[in-house]
Design an enzyme around this catalytic site. Structure first.
Site, PDB file in Angstrom:
ATOM      1  N   THR A 162       0.694  -1.445  -0.215  1.00 25.28           N
ATOM      2  CA  THR A 162      -0.172   0.134   0.105  1.00 25.28           C
ATOM      3  C   THR A 162       0.971   1.039   0.275  1.00 25.28           C
ATOM      4  OG1 THR A 162      -1.734  -1.199   1.425  1.00 25.28           O
ATOM      5  CG2 THR A 162      -1.905   1.079   1.030  1.00 25.28           C
ATOM      6  N   PHE A 195      -6.206  -6.814  -1.221  1.00 23.84           N
ATOM      7  CA  PHE A 195      -7.409  -6.393  -0.169  1.00 23.84           C
ATOM      8  C   PHE A 195      -7.616  -7.261   0.864  1.00 23.84           C
ATOM      9  CE2 PHE A 195      -8.406  -3.762  -4.280  1.00 23.84           C
ATOM     10  CZ  PHE A 195      -8.736  -2.471  -3.453  1.00 23.84           C
ATOM     11  N   CYS A 225      -3.798  -1.800   9.186  1.00 22.09           N
ATOM     12  CA  CYS A 225      -3.958  -1.126   8.047  1.00 22.09           C
ATOM     13  C   CYS A 225      -5.083  -0.130   8.023  1.00 22.09           C
ATOM     14  CB  CYS A 225      -4.596  -2.418   7.067  1.00 22.09           C
ATOM     15  SG  CYS A 225      -3.988  -3.797   6.151  1.00 22.09           S
TER      16      CYS A 225
HETATM   17  C1  UDX Z   1      -8.171  -4.524   6.388  1.00 26.97           C
HETATM   18  C2  UDX Z   1      -9.285  -5.093   4.885  1.00 26.97           C
HETATM   19  O1  UDX Z   1     -10.572  -5.706   5.469  1.00 26.97           O
HETATM   20  C3  UDX Z   1      -8.527  -5.241   3.722  1.00 26.97           C
HETATM   21  O2  UDX Z   1      -9.392  -5.290   2.684  1.00 26.97           O
HETATM   22  C4  UDX Z   1      -7.163  -4.930   3.776  1.00 26.97           C
HETATM   23  O3  UDX Z   1      -6.000  -4.465   3.135  1.00 26.97           O
HETATM   24  C5  UDX Z   1      -6.498  -4.448   5.005  1.00 26.97           C
HETATM   25  O4  UDX Z   1      -7.242  -4.345   6.044  1.00 26.97           O
HETATM   26  P1  UDX Z   1      -7.456  -6.659   8.281  1.00 26.97           P
HETATM   27  O5  UDX Z   1      -6.990  -4.983   9.269  1.00 26.97           O
HETATM   28  O6  UDX Z   1      -7.659  -7.762   8.331  1.00 26.97           O
HETATM   29  O7  UDX Z   1      -8.177  -6.215   6.816  1.00 26.97           O
HETATM   30  O8  UDX Z   1      -9.199  -6.242   9.568  1.00 26.97           O
HETATM   31  P2  UDX Z   1     -10.544  -6.792   8.820  1.00 26.97           P
HETATM   32  O9  UDX Z   1     -11.832  -7.471   8.844  1.00 26.97           O
HETATM   33  O10 UDX Z   1     -10.855  -5.575   8.067  1.00 26.97           O
HETATM   34  O11 UDX Z   1     -10.634  -5.095  10.114  1.00 26.97           O
HETATM   35  C6  UDX Z   1     -10.625  -4.547  10.920  1.00 26.97           C
HETATM   36  C7  UDX Z   1     -10.659  -3.526  12.067  1.00 26.97           C
HETATM   37  O12 UDX Z   1     -11.929  -3.143  11.900  1.00 26.97           O
HETATM   38  C8  UDX Z   1     -10.540  -4.465  13.071  1.00 26.97           C
HETATM   39  O13 UDX Z   1     -10.166  -4.112  14.385  1.00 26.97           O
HETATM   40  C9  UDX Z   1     -12.180  -5.315  13.284  1.00 26.97           C
HETATM   41  O14 UDX Z   1     -12.416  -5.576  14.536  1.00 26.97           O
HETATM   42  C10 UDX Z   1     -12.740  -3.687  13.022  1.00 26.97           C
HETATM   43  N1  UDX Z   1     -14.731  -3.674  12.783  1.00 26.97           N
HETATM   44  C11 UDX Z   1     -13.943  -5.282  11.847  1.00 26.97           C
HETATM   45  C12 UDX Z   1     -15.173  -3.632  13.612  1.00 26.97           C
HETATM   46  O15 UDX Z   1     -14.733  -3.459  14.620  1.00 26.97           O
HETATM   47  N2  UDX Z   1     -16.009  -3.809  12.622  1.00 26.97           N
HETATM   48  C13 UDX Z   1     -16.846  -4.586  11.989  1.00 26.97           C
HETATM   49  O16 UDX Z   1     -17.692  -4.676  11.341  1.00 26.97           O
HETATM   50  C14 UDX Z   1     -15.485  -4.651  11.334  1.00 26.97           C
END
Ligand code: UDX
Length: 461
Positions: free
Chosen positions: A122, A156, A267
């Site tokens: 990124t 992603f 991320c």
């Molecule tokens: C993210 C993106 O989804 C992905 O497309 C990108 O390339 C990398 O970053 P990731 O960091 O693995 O992926 O986790 P993700 O499942 O997106 O969750 C990120 C954060 O948001 C976590 O702390 C999760 O607990 C929080 N979250 C997610 C919430 O609090 N509520 C939700 O409804 C969804």
């Protein structure tokens, strides 16, 4: 057959390289860490990702996947070179591109014919152009001339579901500058595209911006719903029903509307901060992204205050904390809201009994007193032993199935803080515990539907 190289065997490089090998390509992954490469060649995986170990072993065995530190031979042999090094957050919030620059210099040093260089890390808008001019300058300094193309192909992948995300993405984004490189990339993704996955072809800058915009938008959804939790608590509403109610509108969609203690991970925090830097540099203020970041910091802080407000003075109190990682199914604690909560609780003198299925030690605690106030447990029930309060900070599926009566029996007081809203308040109260959710009151909401065969259906939320 096209030969692919991945420079940087971090999370993205290892998952993407392995998946490309699984699609039938010949892949070499390069890293400067000899220890990491030696271990990988023995099938020892440095990260925890569901299904990854099996795929690495399978593709190592079939010789489609290999690991090396030898940059020269890989650059010379490969047709397409993916840059998958880290772009950590610099001290001013912008992305630190020094690993990308190092990789580019190495590529240019050993380039011997036409290559496609793909930015998968990124990277800020404009990096593709920077890569291009750096390679041109290096080739000029070497006194050689080779054709090459730079492509932006953002990833992603979500931790925990990365292999599925790679194999069945919603879309593939490519920033390209020539038909030749577009054709090469189409060939690489052929087996994914054949499933009907759309490919968006655009210029380098747009592809780079799509990645940041997607992550900032998802972070906005989370911060938006999280900000409403406080309002729900004050006015007697239930955030889970609010989430459902707005998410059922197809224009909004239900994904990423689960209220929680704030977003974390490698991320969202990094990319939202970097997007602010990119927009500042361009002279365009992104006030919404700015607010998203502030709302997330506030939500993390609010979780700590929620505990101290309900429970009173926490100094010397024993508190069980379930969950350290930033989300379930990972061992990653980067920017985890659970980590900031644990730090706040320890700094206030609480004694913590912590359990997380993915974590066996808390390396981030370096102060002696805090270390003495911390006990890492082997399961949820051991954590609850003698605790006056229990806090669920991460949504591991096993935390959704606690034997609440057994938990209550182990505890010396009844405080049950459900920061991820995994339980119904009624169920927890029935077990004799004092339920405090996130944006909830003691409200039962119901979704009523009539099924195709004319039967009534109720879903309690
Ligand atoms: C993210 C993106 O989804 C992905 O497309 C990108 O390339 C990398 O970053 P990731 O960091 O693995 O992926 O986790 P993700 O499942 O997106 O969750 C990120 C954060 O948001 C976590 O702390 C999760 O607990 C929080 N979250 C997610 C919430 O609090 N509520 C939700 O409804 C969804």
């Amino acid at each position: 057959m096209l030969k692919l190289a991945f420079i940087g065997v971090g999370y993205v490089g290892l998952v993407t390289g392995t998946c490309m090998a699984e699609l039938g390509m010949e892949v070499t992954c390069i890293d400067i860490s000899k220890d990491k490469i030696d271990k990988l060649n023995l099938g020892i995986i440095p990260i925890y990702e569901l299904g990854l170990e099996e795929l690495v072993l399978k593709n190592l065995k079939s010789n489609r996947l290999s690991f090396t530190t030898d940059m020269k031979s890989v650059v010379e042999e490969c047709d397409v070179i993916f840059i998958t090094v880290g772009t950590p957050q610099g001290s001013d919030g912008s992305a630190d591109l020094s690993y990308v620059e190092q990789a580019v210099v190495e590529i240019a040093k050993y380039m011997n014919r036409y290559k496609v260089i793909v930015d998968k890390s990124t990277v800020p808008v404009g990096t593709g152009e920077m890569v291009k001019s750096k390679i041109e300058a290096e080739l000029k300094a070497r006194g050689v001339e080779y054709d090459f193309d730079v492509v932006s192909n953002p990833e992603f992948l979500r931790e925990g579901t990365a292999i599925g995300d790679f194999m069945n993405p919603d879309r593939i984004i490519l920033g390209v500058e020539s038909k030749r490189s577009a054709e090469v990339m189409k060939k690489i993704y052929e087996k994914v595209l054949i499933k009907g996955v759309p490919l968006l072809l655009t210029n380098l800058e747009t592809a780079e911006l799509i990645k940041y915009s997607a992550n900032a938008f998802l972070a906005s959804k989370i911060s938006y719903i999280n900000e409403l939790t406080e309002l729900c608590e004050s006015i007697g509403a239930d955030i889970r029903a609010v989430s459902k109610g707005i998410g059922m509108d197809k224009r909004i969609g239900s994904a990423f509307l689960n209220a929680g203690p704030g977003y974390g991970g490698s991320c969202f925090p990094k990319d939202t901060a970097a997007l602010i830097k990119i927009s500042d540099a361009a002279g365009c203020k992104l006030s919404i992204v700015d607010a998203v970041i502030r709302a997330n910091a506030k939500q993390k802080e609010r979780m700590f205050k929620k505990i101290t407000k309900a429970f009173g003075d926490i100094s010397n109190k024993v508190i069980a904390v379930l969950g350290v990682t930033f989300k379930a199914d990972t061992d990653d604690i980067r920017e985890s809201p659970a980590v900031s909560l644990i730090n706040n609780l320890l700094n206030s003198g609480a004694r913590l009994r912590v359990y997380d299925p993915g974590i066996s030690e808390l390396v981030f605690i370096n102060n002696e007193e805090s270390r003495n106030n911390l006990y890492i447990c082997n399961n949820e029930y051991e954590a609850a032993e003698g605790a006056e309060a229990l806090v669920i900070a991460t949504e591991w599926s096993q935390f959704k199935k606690l034997d609440l009566k057994a938990i209550k029996h182990k505890m010396t007081n009844t405080w049950f803080f459900d920061l991820r809203n995994l339980y119904s308040p009624v169920e927890v109260t029935k077990a004799g515990l004092n339920y405090i959710g996130n944006g909830r009151n003691n409200i039962v909401s119901i979704i009523y539907t009539i099924t195709k065969d004319g039967k009534e259906d109720y879903e309690v939320i």
